[in-house]
Write a protein that holds these residues in place. Structure first.
Motif, PDB file in Angstrom:
ATOM      1  N   SER A 322      17.984   3.896  -5.663  1.00 22.86           N
ATOM      2  CA  SER A 322      17.666   2.848  -4.683  1.00 22.86           C
ATOM      3  C   SER A 322      16.312   3.100  -4.027  1.00 22.86           C
ATOM      4  N   SER A 323      16.045   4.346  -3.680  1.00 25.14           N
ATOM      5  CA  SER A 323      14.782   4.679  -3.015  1.00 25.14           C
ATOM      6  C   SER A 323      13.584   4.430  -3.921  1.00 25.14           C
ATOM      7  N   MET A 324      13.682   4.830  -5.184  1.00 21.20           N
ATOM      8  CA  MET A 324      12.576   4.617  -6.108  1.00 21.20           C
ATOM      9  C   MET A 324      12.316   3.137  -6.352  1.00 21.20           C
ATOM     10  N   VAL A 325      13.369   2.341  -6.398  1.00 24.26           N
ATOM     11  CA  VAL A 325      13.201   0.890  -6.584  1.00 24.26           C
ATOM     12  C   VAL A 325      12.467   0.291  -5.384  1.00 24.26           C
ATOM     13  N   VAL A 326      12.842   0.723  -4.179  1.00 21.71           N
ATOM     14  CA  VAL A 326      12.167   0.233  -2.970  1.00 21.71           C
ATOM     15  C   VAL A 326      10.680   0.592  -3.004  1.00 21.71           C
ATOM     16  N   VAL A 327      10.362   1.827  -3.348  1.00 21.98           N
ATOM     17  CA  VAL A 327       8.951   2.254  -3.432  1.00 21.98           C
ATOM     18  C   VAL A 327       8.200   1.415  -4.453  1.00 21.98           C
ATOM     19  N   ALA A 328       8.797   1.215  -5.632  1.00 23.53           N
ATOM     20  CA  ALA A 328       8.128   0.448  -6.691  1.00 23.53           C
ATOM     21  C   ALA A 328       7.879  -0.994  -6.273  1.00 23.53           C
ATOM     22  N   VAL A 329       8.856  -1.623  -5.632  1.00 18.44           N
ATOM     23  CA  VAL A 329       8.706  -3.017  -5.219  1.00 18.44           C
ATOM     24  C   VAL A 329       7.600  -3.165  -4.178  1.00 18.44           C
ATOM     25  N   ILE A 330       7.587  -2.262  -3.180  1.00 20.64           N
ATOM     26  CA  ILE A 330       6.559  -2.337  -2.138  1.00 20.64           C
ATOM     27  C   ILE A 330       5.167  -2.146  -2.732  1.00 20.64           C
ATOM     28  N   LEU A 331       5.022  -1.165  -3.612  1.00 15.31           N
ATOM     29  CA  LEU A 331       3.713  -0.925  -4.211  1.00 15.31           C
ATOM     30  C   LEU A 331       3.281  -2.097  -5.078  1.00 15.31           C
ATOM     31  N   ALA A 332       4.233  -2.694  -5.807  1.00 23.69           N
ATOM     32  CA  ALA A 332       3.896  -3.830  -6.673  1.00 23.69           C
ATOM     33  C   ALA A 332       3.396  -5.018  -5.853  1.00 23.69           C
ATOM     34  N   LEU A 333       3.961  -5.215  -4.662  1.00 22.35           N
ATOM     35  CA  LEU A 333       3.632  -6.383  -3.856  1.00 22.35           C
ATOM     36  C   LEU A 333       2.471  -6.158  -2.900  1.00 22.35           C
ATOM     37  N   LYS A 334       2.324  -4.926  -2.394  1.00 25.58           N
ATOM     38  CA  LYS A 334       1.415  -4.704  -1.278  1.00 25.58           C
ATOM     39  C   LYS A 334       0.241  -3.777  -1.559  1.00 25.58           C
ATOM     40  N   PHE A 335       0.279  -3.050  -2.671  1.00 24.64           N
ATOM     41  CA  PHE A 335      -0.712  -1.994  -2.865  1.00 24.64           C
ATOM     42  C   PHE A 335      -1.553  -2.272  -4.102  1.00 24.64           C
ATOM     43  N   GLY A 336      -2.771  -1.693  -4.116  1.00 25.84           N
ATOM     44  CA  GLY A 336      -3.626  -1.795  -5.290  1.00 25.84           C
ATOM     45  C   GLY A 336      -4.730  -2.813  -5.152  1.00 25.84           C
ATOM     46  N   HIS A 337      -5.045  -3.218  -3.926  1.00 26.99           N
ATOM     47  CA  HIS A 337      -6.085  -4.222  -3.694  1.00 26.99           C
ATOM     48  C   HIS A 337      -7.273  -3.654  -2.917  1.00 26.99           C
ATOM     49  N   GLY A 338      -7.374  -2.321  -2.909  1.00 26.98           N
ATOM     50  CA  GLY A 338      -8.496  -1.690  -2.227  1.00 26.98           C
ATOM     51  C   GLY A 338      -8.393  -1.707  -0.719  1.00 26.98           C
ATOM     52  N   GLU A 339      -7.227  -1.990  -0.178  1.00 25.30           N
ATOM     53  CA  GLU A 339      -7.029  -2.028   1.261  1.00 25.30           C
ATOM     54  C   GLU A 339      -5.914  -1.072   1.660  1.00 25.30           C
ATOM     55  N   GLU A 340      -6.011  -0.559   2.881  1.00 22.15           N
ATOM     56  CA  GLU A 340      -4.967   0.327   3.371  1.00 22.15           C
ATOM     57  C   GLU A 340      -3.721  -0.466   3.724  1.00 22.15           C
ATOM     58  N   LEU A 341      -2.565   0.167   3.546  1.00 26.66           N
ATOM     59  CA  LEU A 341      -1.301  -0.492   3.856  1.00 26.66           C
ATOM     60  C   LEU A 341      -1.124  -0.610   5.364  1.00 26.66           C
ATOM     61  N   SER A 342      -0.403  -1.650   5.787  1.00 30.06           N
ATOM     62  CA  SER A 342      -0.118  -1.809   7.212  1.00 30.06           C
ATOM     63  C   SER A 342       0.831  -0.706   7.672  1.00 30.06           C
ATOM     64  N   LYS A 343       0.917  -0.500   8.981  1.00 34.60           N
ATOM     65  CA  LYS A 343       1.786   0.541   9.516  1.00 34.60           C
ATOM     66  C   LYS A 343       3.246   0.279   9.182  1.00 34.60           C
ATOM     67  N   GLY A 344       3.658  -0.999   9.245  1.00 29.45           N
ATOM     68  CA  GLY A 344       5.049  -1.327   8.950  1.00 29.45           C
ATOM     69  C   GLY A 344       5.420  -1.006   7.514  1.00 29.45           C
ATOM     70  N   VAL A 345       4.569  -1.418   6.577  1.00 30.44           N
ATOM     71  CA  VAL A 345       4.827  -1.145   5.156  1.00 30.44           C
ATOM     72  C   VAL A 345       4.778   0.353   4.886  1.00 30.44           C
ATOM     73  N   SER A 346       3.813   1.037   5.495  1.00 30.96           N
ATOM     74  CA  SER A 346       3.707   2.489   5.302  1.00 30.96           C
ATOM     75  C   SER A 346       4.958   3.204   5.807  1.00 30.96           C
ATOM     76  N   THR A 347       5.488   2.737   6.930  1.00 35.19           N
ATOM     77  CA  THR A 347       6.699   3.342   7.488  1.00 35.19           C
ATOM     78  C   THR A 347       7.883   3.182   6.541  1.00 35.19           C
ATOM     79  N   VAL A 348       8.033   1.999   5.968  1.00 31.20           N
ATOM     80  CA  VAL A 348       9.114   1.764   5.014  1.00 31.20           C
ATOM     81  C   VAL A 348       8.964   2.690   3.805  1.00 31.20           C
ATOM     82  N   LEU A 349       7.733   2.858   3.347  1.00 31.97           N
ATOM     83  CA  LEU A 349       7.488   3.756   2.215  1.00 31.97           C
ATOM     84  C   LEU A 349       7.894   5.184   2.539  1.00 31.97           C
ATOM     85  N   VAL A 350       7.486   5.674   3.707  1.00 28.93           N
ATOM     86  CA  VAL A 350       7.824   7.035   4.097  1.00 28.93           C
ATOM     87  C   VAL A 350       9.339   7.206   4.213  1.00 28.93           C
TER      88      VAL A 350
END
Length: 477
Positions: A322-350
């Motif tokens: 479950s944890s790995m799926v959550v990490v993968a989904v967040i990264l697929a939707l929010k990461f990889g655009h040359g911008e830092e993640l928001s605090k809320g998204v970063s908190t969910v990742l941690v």
């Protein structure tokens, strides 16, 4: 236990400037194409993985020392090599010295991982064998946490903080060597080497009673059977040892590394920096995950002899997937655009990573060493543990060497890959692993005669049938 702390060091700017300037410059860039690939450098990952390749090779020498000279001797050799590796790394002026130091650390890991789980399993009463063996994982987790804290503070000491981080490995190595001087050898090892009077004296001391006749006789009979076996590594392939080979020597140590935990462990500062965290924030997040690992180890110590090995494996599998799926989904939707993640998204990742880490901490982390150390009969134990360590370190090195390149090319898909592997691991446990809680270590091999699958294989071996008949006669007597 001996714990290398290179993961945090490889994220330190001073370290990168001196040895890997290209990586340092790429790290400073905030370009879309570098988000996942900032640390994709094979020499940098070789700095990490060389330790495990060295440990892989050294475990076969450790097998000889452990069998012929005792468990204590292997522990002391490992501590000495680890001390020298820490000294070389702290004094390194070029990449070659870094690699040599890591190789010496790897030899220490190979000897320590070979001997310590055996020592703990053999010295402990069977009713609490699981909890005692978990001390191996607990001390490892504490070492990782201490290493993360050290890296957090030494990162502020410019430009030599990384030297202090690497050099402090000499501290635990010294403590282990000195502590080993006062340890008793295990009764199993003493009996195996024909030192029966000393073995009985140690057995009475560690059990706290003179009423050890039955256990001592079991040890002597197992030792006689061990001496009758020639070519112990070859005998691992015998039908009667097939379950131990598949489950303990090949399956569990490989899956322990393929879970993805060590990738997070080695490179958690790197991962968090790649995900947009600053240098200090990344190291601070590593302290959080290290703390979760300690919490998981403590929970495992309390529950392993009550709930059993299978329960912890299966429950943790669900949580880790479950944890790995959550990490993968967040990264697929929010990461990889040359911008830092928001605090809320970063908190969910941690939080997701912490839930993954704590589940690993009470399952595949400690049980990956406990269960294999329980499965092998005495005559196979040293050779079997060598294969366990060899397979474990091979996959550790492979994952360490390939993870950053996989992160660069697969991007968020690497976490989907780990989730898929954990599904396979959980099915493996459900179908093939019998429950070993509170079973005397010299009787664990009999569990396979009652297992729905393994009984079809082990019963084909005439020697297995002879051993089983002998045990049944003793029970009736």
């Amino acid at each position: 236990m001996l714990v290398p702390i290179a993961g945090g060091v490889t994220s330190m700017d001073d370290f990168l400037k001196k040895f890997f300037p290209d990586v340092y410059h790429r790290k400073q860039a905030h370009l879309r194409e570098t988000d996942y690939c900032k640390y994709d450098n094979q020499v940098l990952t070789l700095f990490t993985s060389s330790l495990y390749f060295a440990g892989l090779v050294s475990t076969f020498g450790a097998s000889y020392v452990t069998k012929r000279r005792g468990r204590r001797a292997s522990i002391m050799v490992g501590a000495t090599s680890f001390f020298l590796g820490g000294a070389v790394n702290a004094a390194a002026v070029n990449i070659a010295m870094l690699i040599v130091g890591r190789v010496l650390l790897g030899v220490g890991i190979g000897f320590g991982n070979q001997a310590v789980p055996l020592y703990l399993s053999e010295i402990a009463p069977y009713r609490i064998r699981g909890a005692v063996n978990q001390l191996f994982q607990l001390t490892t987790c504490l070492g990782i946490l201490v290493a993360d804290i050290i890296n957090y503070f030494t990162d502020r000491l410019h430009p030599w903080g990384w030297r202090l981080s690497l050099g402090l490995a000499m501290g635990p190595a010294t403590a282990i060597f000195v502590g080993a001087l006062f340890l008793p050898e295990t009764p199993n090892s003493l009996v195996e080497r024909g030192l029966f009077e000393e073995a009985r004296r140690v057995l009475e001391k560690v059990r706290g009673t003179h009423k050890v006749d039955a256990e001592f006789e079991d040890l002597k009979e197992a030792s006689e059977a061990a001496r009758a076996v020639k070519g112990t590594f070859r005998n691992l392939l015998a039908a009667r040892n097939r379950p131990q080979l598949i489950i303990g020597a090949l399956g569990i140590p490989a899956f322990q590394q393929l879970s993805g935990m060590n990738s997070i462990l080695f490179y958690s500062p790197v991962i968090f920096q790649s995900l947009g965290f600053g240098s200090s924030a990344a190291l601070y997040s590593s302290i959080i995950t290290g703390s979760m690992l300690v919490v998981g180890a403590l929970i495992s110590m309390v529950t392993v002899d009550r709930l059993g090995r299978r329960f912890l494996f299966i429950e943790a599998g669900v949580q880790m997937i479950s944890s790995m799926v959550v990490v993968a989904v967040i990264l697929a939707l929010k990461f990889g655009h040359g911008e830092e993640l928001s605090k809320g998204v970063s908190t969910v990742l941690v939080v997701a990573i912490c839930l993954f880490v704590v589940a690993y901490g009470w399952s595949w982390g400690p049980l990956g060493w406990l269960v294999p150390s329980e499965l092998f009969p005495l005559e196979m134990r040293s050779a079997g543990q060598s294969v366990v360590v060899c397979v474990n370190l091979f996959w550790t090195a492979a994952v360490a060497q390939c993870f950053l390149a996989a992160l660069c090319h697969l991007r968020w898909g690497v976490f989907v890959l780990f989730a898929s592997l954990i599904v396979v691991m959980s099915i493996f446990v459900i179908l093939l692993l019998p429950e070993t809680k509170q079973v005397p270590i010299e009787e664990v091999w009999m569990l396979f005669d009652r297992h729905w699958y393994w009984k079809r294989i082990v019963r084909k071996d005439p020697k297995y049938q002879g051993n089983l008949h002998q045990q049944q006669e003793m029970a009736r007597a």
